[in-house]
Design a protein around this motif. Structure first.
Motif, PDB file in Angstrom:
ATOM      1  N   LEU A   3     -30.437 -25.644  37.305  1.00  0.00           N
ATOM      2  CA  LEU A   3     -28.985 -25.557  37.458  1.00  0.00           C
ATOM      3  C   LEU A   3     -28.254 -25.905  36.164  1.00  0.00           C
ATOM      4  O   LEU A   3     -28.662 -26.817  35.440  1.00  0.00           O
ATOM      5  CB  LEU A   3     -28.514 -26.513  38.553  1.00  0.00           C
ATOM      6  N   ALA A   4     -27.183 -25.189  35.906  1.00  0.00           N
ATOM      7  CA  ALA A   4     -26.216 -25.602  34.892  1.00  0.00           C
ATOM      8  C   ALA A   4     -25.136 -26.360  35.646  1.00  0.00           C
ATOM      9  O   ALA A   4     -24.403 -25.778  36.453  1.00  0.00           O
ATOM     10  CB  ALA A   4     -25.627 -24.386  34.183  1.00  0.00           C
ATOM     11  N   MET A   5     -25.060 -27.670  35.422  1.00  0.00           N
ATOM     12  CA  MET A   5     -24.121 -28.509  36.168  1.00  0.00           C
ATOM     13  C   MET A   5     -22.905 -28.837  35.318  1.00  0.00           C
ATOM     14  O   MET A   5     -23.042 -29.225  34.159  1.00  0.00           O
ATOM     15  CB  MET A   5     -24.789 -29.811  36.618  1.00  0.00           C
ATOM     16  N   ALA A  34     -25.929 -29.723  31.096  1.00  0.00           N
ATOM     17  CA  ALA A  34     -24.903 -30.593  31.692  1.00  0.00           C
ATOM     18  C   ALA A  34     -23.660 -30.601  30.820  1.00  0.00           C
ATOM     19  O   ALA A  34     -23.743 -30.846  29.619  1.00  0.00           O
ATOM     20  CB  ALA A  34     -25.442 -32.010  31.849  1.00  0.00           C
ATOM     21  N   VAL A  35     -22.499 -30.336  31.455  1.00  0.00           N
ATOM     22  CA  VAL A  35     -21.207 -30.364  30.759  1.00  0.00           C
ATOM     23  C   VAL A  35     -20.245 -31.204  31.596  1.00  0.00           C
ATOM     24  O   VAL A  35     -20.186 -31.042  32.822  1.00  0.00           O
ATOM     25  CB  VAL A  35     -20.631 -28.946  30.573  1.00  0.00           C
ATOM     26  N   ALA A  36     -19.525 -32.120  30.951  1.00  0.00           N
ATOM     27  CA  ALA A  36     -18.511 -32.927  31.641  1.00  0.00           C
ATOM     28  C   ALA A  36     -17.135 -32.547  31.106  1.00  0.00           C
ATOM     29  O   ALA A  36     -16.941 -32.461  29.887  1.00  0.00           O
ATOM     30  CB  ALA A  36     -18.765 -34.413  31.435  1.00  0.00           C
ATOM     31  N   VAL A  37     -16.184 -32.322  32.020  1.00  0.00           N
ATOM     32  CA  VAL A  37     -14.824 -31.927  31.653  1.00  0.00           C
ATOM     33  C   VAL A  37     -13.850 -32.928  32.260  1.00  0.00           C
ATOM     34  O   VAL A  37     -13.961 -33.276  33.442  1.00  0.00           O
ATOM     35  CB  VAL A  37     -14.490 -30.513  32.173  1.00  0.00           C
ATOM     36  N   ASN A  38     -12.890 -33.397  31.444  1.00  0.00           N
ATOM     37  CA  ASN A  38     -11.910 -34.345  31.973  1.00  0.00           C
ATOM     38  C   ASN A  38     -10.649 -34.305  31.118  1.00  0.00           C
ATOM     39  O   ASN A  38     -10.676 -33.848  29.970  1.00  0.00           O
ATOM     40  CB  ASN A  38     -12.480 -35.768  31.979  1.00  0.00           C
ATOM     41  N   PRO A  94     -28.185 -22.101  27.916  1.00  0.00           N
ATOM     42  CA  PRO A  94     -29.083 -20.935  27.975  1.00  0.00           C
ATOM     43  C   PRO A  94     -29.045 -20.321  29.376  1.00  0.00           C
ATOM     44  O   PRO A  94     -29.904 -20.598  30.221  1.00  0.00           O
ATOM     45  CB  PRO A  94     -30.452 -21.533  27.642  1.00  0.00           C
ATOM     46  N   VAL A  95     -28.031 -19.509  29.628  1.00  0.00           N
ATOM     47  CA  VAL A  95     -27.779 -19.010  30.986  1.00  0.00           C
ATOM     48  C   VAL A  95     -28.970 -18.225  31.531  1.00  0.00           C
ATOM     49  O   VAL A  95     -29.222 -18.220  32.745  1.00  0.00           O
ATOM     50  CB  VAL A  95     -26.487 -18.155  31.008  1.00  0.00           C
ATOM     51  N   HIS A  96     -29.739 -17.577  30.648  1.00  0.00           N
ATOM     52  CA  HIS A  96     -30.904 -16.803  31.103  1.00  0.00           C
ATOM     53  C   HIS A  96     -31.982 -17.705  31.711  1.00  0.00           C
ATOM     54  O   HIS A  96     -32.893 -17.216  32.380  1.00  0.00           O
ATOM     55  CB  HIS A  96     -31.494 -15.997  29.946  1.00  0.00           C
ATOM     56  N   GLU A  97     -31.864 -19.025  31.507  1.00  0.00           N
ATOM     57  CA  GLU A  97     -32.858 -19.962  32.042  1.00  0.00           C
ATOM     58  C   GLU A  97     -32.378 -20.674  33.310  1.00  0.00           C
ATOM     59  O   GLU A  97     -33.099 -21.505  33.857  1.00  0.00           O
ATOM     60  CB  GLU A  97     -33.201 -21.023  30.983  1.00  0.00           C
ATOM     61  N   VAL A  98     -31.158 -20.404  33.768  1.00  0.00           N
ATOM     62  CA  VAL A  98     -30.648 -21.096  34.954  1.00  0.00           C
ATOM     63  C   VAL A  98     -30.577 -20.152  36.148  1.00  0.00           C
ATOM     64  O   VAL A  98     -30.390 -18.949  35.993  1.00  0.00           O
ATOM     65  CB  VAL A  98     -29.259 -21.741  34.703  1.00  0.00           C
ATOM     66  N   ASP A  99     -30.750 -20.742  37.332  1.00  0.00           N
ATOM     67  CA  ASP A  99     -30.679 -19.966  38.578  1.00  0.00           C
ATOM     68  C   ASP A  99     -29.257 -19.909  39.118  1.00  0.00           C
ATOM     69  O   ASP A  99     -28.908 -18.980  39.845  1.00  0.00           O
ATOM     70  CB  ASP A  99     -31.590 -20.592  39.636  1.00  0.00           C
ATOM     71  N   ALA A 100     -28.445 -20.924  38.792  1.00  0.00           N
ATOM     72  CA  ALA A 100     -27.084 -20.973  39.331  1.00  0.00           C
ATOM     73  C   ALA A 100     -26.272 -22.020  38.571  1.00  0.00           C
ATOM     74  O   ALA A 100     -26.817 -22.885  37.877  1.00  0.00           O
ATOM     75  CB  ALA A 100     -27.105 -21.321  40.824  1.00  0.00           C
ATOM     76  N   GLU A 129     -24.895 -15.012  37.788  1.00  0.00           N
ATOM     77  CA  GLU A 129     -25.561 -16.076  38.534  1.00  0.00           C
ATOM     78  C   GLU A 129     -24.610 -16.650  39.591  1.00  0.00           C
ATOM     79  O   GLU A 129     -23.393 -16.682  39.375  1.00  0.00           O
ATOM     80  CB  GLU A 129     -25.994 -17.209  37.587  1.00  0.00           C
ATOM     81  N   PRO A 130     -25.151 -17.123  40.730  1.00  0.00           N
ATOM     82  CA  PRO A 130     -24.292 -17.733  41.751  1.00  0.00           C
ATOM     83  C   PRO A 130     -23.559 -18.953  41.210  1.00  0.00           C
ATOM     84  O   PRO A 130     -24.088 -19.679  40.355  1.00  0.00           O
ATOM     85  CB  PRO A 130     -25.274 -18.152  42.860  1.00  0.00           C
TER      86      PRO A 130
END
Length: 392
Positions: A3-5, A34-38, A94-100, A129-130
């Motif tokens: 997952l890309a969280m 992992a990305v955090a936005v605030n 690396p979006v090609h490596e994530v399922d969602a 991706e979903p």
């Protein structure tokens, strides 16, 4: 499942940090990025595990790094305005490596409550991706403004994601806890349930392979169709040298490890019932759930196909769904057998109806106060204007 969280807002960032901690502790590698936005600089600095380059401060022109003060309309506006800055961090994934994608947010605050649906809409427009949401409902005693925020955010978020996984703080609060301790425990519960679910099917070189493997496609298919999802969990500690009574006297069961197959089957079916009928992340009636997924986790010798099939059939009967998937997730070093159940497309959710009703009342009260505020101010300040002269 990789997952890309993206943790949006204070609660979202803290939960993301907990997922990264879980990955470090277990080696599960669920979080591929992992990305955090605030909008609050202090909240971003308080994170421990999200890489510094992946912490995105938005709204600097509007709120100067001090947050939006529980104003989720402002949160949505600054997310729209600074979406390119968020995308800049996502470009490194690396979006090609994530399922969602999984966008995580508390629904009662300002930044995440307003910004998470904006980001979900943006991601769905760009990627194939979903895009899933993980939304946390505030407890009822947090106040009307947070309930109103949550109701509006929920209504918008569920529309913009492929599926919204929900966790209700009210169902998990304990009396006598400090606020900090309570939220820490709740975040642990969130990560425990969703990490086992998303970790199912991952096999390391030389690791155990399940008899009936649950992989990312099973999870994606269960979440397909949109709507709201809830997760149930139940676990039981096992003794490593556990022997069934039947096997001792008759030699039945697996003679190599002394595990009685009947006991194993009964334990699995019991845990399935506890997970489905116990405390769900979002309490609801399970009948009418559109789809379900059962994952049994634990040492391989304590998992068997017969128990999982019985549990899956019981879930079919209880939900009335023909789309109930099931399988096992062997974890040799575990001291527990655990059942995780994903119920997708649930509709009989009293908590959501109650949330919406309270939010409508709060909205009416706010509008009423605003209508009378000018009149009240006039009465307070200017009633004696005949006797006092203003400066200008």
């Amino acid at each position: 499942m990789k997952l890309a969280m993206i943790g949006f807002g204070q609660a979202g960032g803290k939960i993301l940090d907990k997922f990264l901690e879980y990955d470090e502790r277990t080696g599960s590698e669920i979080v591929r990025a992992a990305v955090a936005v605030n909008s609050a600089k202090a909240d971003l600095h308080g994170l421990k595990r999200v890489p510094m380059d992946n912490r995105v401060l938005i709204g600097q022109a509007r709120v100067k790094g001090h947050g939006v003060g529980a104003d989720n309309e402002l949160g949505a506006e600054i997310a729209e305005e600074d979406i390119d800055e968020i995308q800049g961090a996502i470009d490194n994934i690396p979006v090609h490596e994530v399922d969602a994608f999984l966008v995580i947010s508390g629904l009662g605050g300002g930044t995440g409550s307003g910004g998470a649906p904006v980001l979900a809409k943006h991601l769905k427009r760009i990627y194939t991706e979903p895009v899933y949401g993980l939304g946390v409902l505030p407890s009822q005693d947090e106040g009307g403004i947070y309930t109103l925020n949550a109701a509006r955010s929920f209504q918008t978020f569920v529309r913009e994601v492929d599926n919204l996984l929900v966790f209700d703080n009210d169902a998990w609060r304990k009396t006598g806890e400090s606020m900090e301790g309570g939220y820490a425990d709740i975040n642990d519960e969130i990560v425990k349930r969703f990490a086992i679910l998303f970790g199912a099917g991952e096999v390391k070189p030389g690791g155990e392979v399940g008899e009936s493997v649950v992989d990312s496609s099973e999870i994606i298919n269960t979440l397909a169709g949109g709507g709201v999802s809830t997760v149930g969990y139940a676990a039981e500690k096992i003794e490593k040298q556990e022997k069934g009574l039947l096997s001792r006297f008759t030699g039945s069961g697996n003679q190599d490890d002394g595990i009685d197959a009947a006991n194993t089957t009964n334990r699995i079916t019991s845990l399935v019932r506890k997970a489905a009928l116990g405390r769900l992340t979002l309490p609801c009636e399970i009948d009418g759930a559109e789809r379900a997924l059962l994952v049994m986790s634990g040492p391989p010798k304590f998992l068997n196909r017969k128990g999982i099939e019985r549990g899956r059939k019981w879930l079919e009967e209880q939900t009335g769904s023909m789309e109930v998937r099931g399988g096992d997730y062997p974890v040799s070093e575990s001291n527990y057998v655990a059942s995780v159940i994903l119920l997708s497309g649930v509709t009989n959710v009293p908590r959501i109806k109650e949330l919406q009703q309270v939010a409508i009342e709060a909205q009416e009260n706010i509008e009423d106060i605003r209508e009378h505020s000018e009149e009240n101010l006039h009465r307070l300040v200017e009633d004696d204007e005949d006797e006092l002269e203003p400066l200008f």
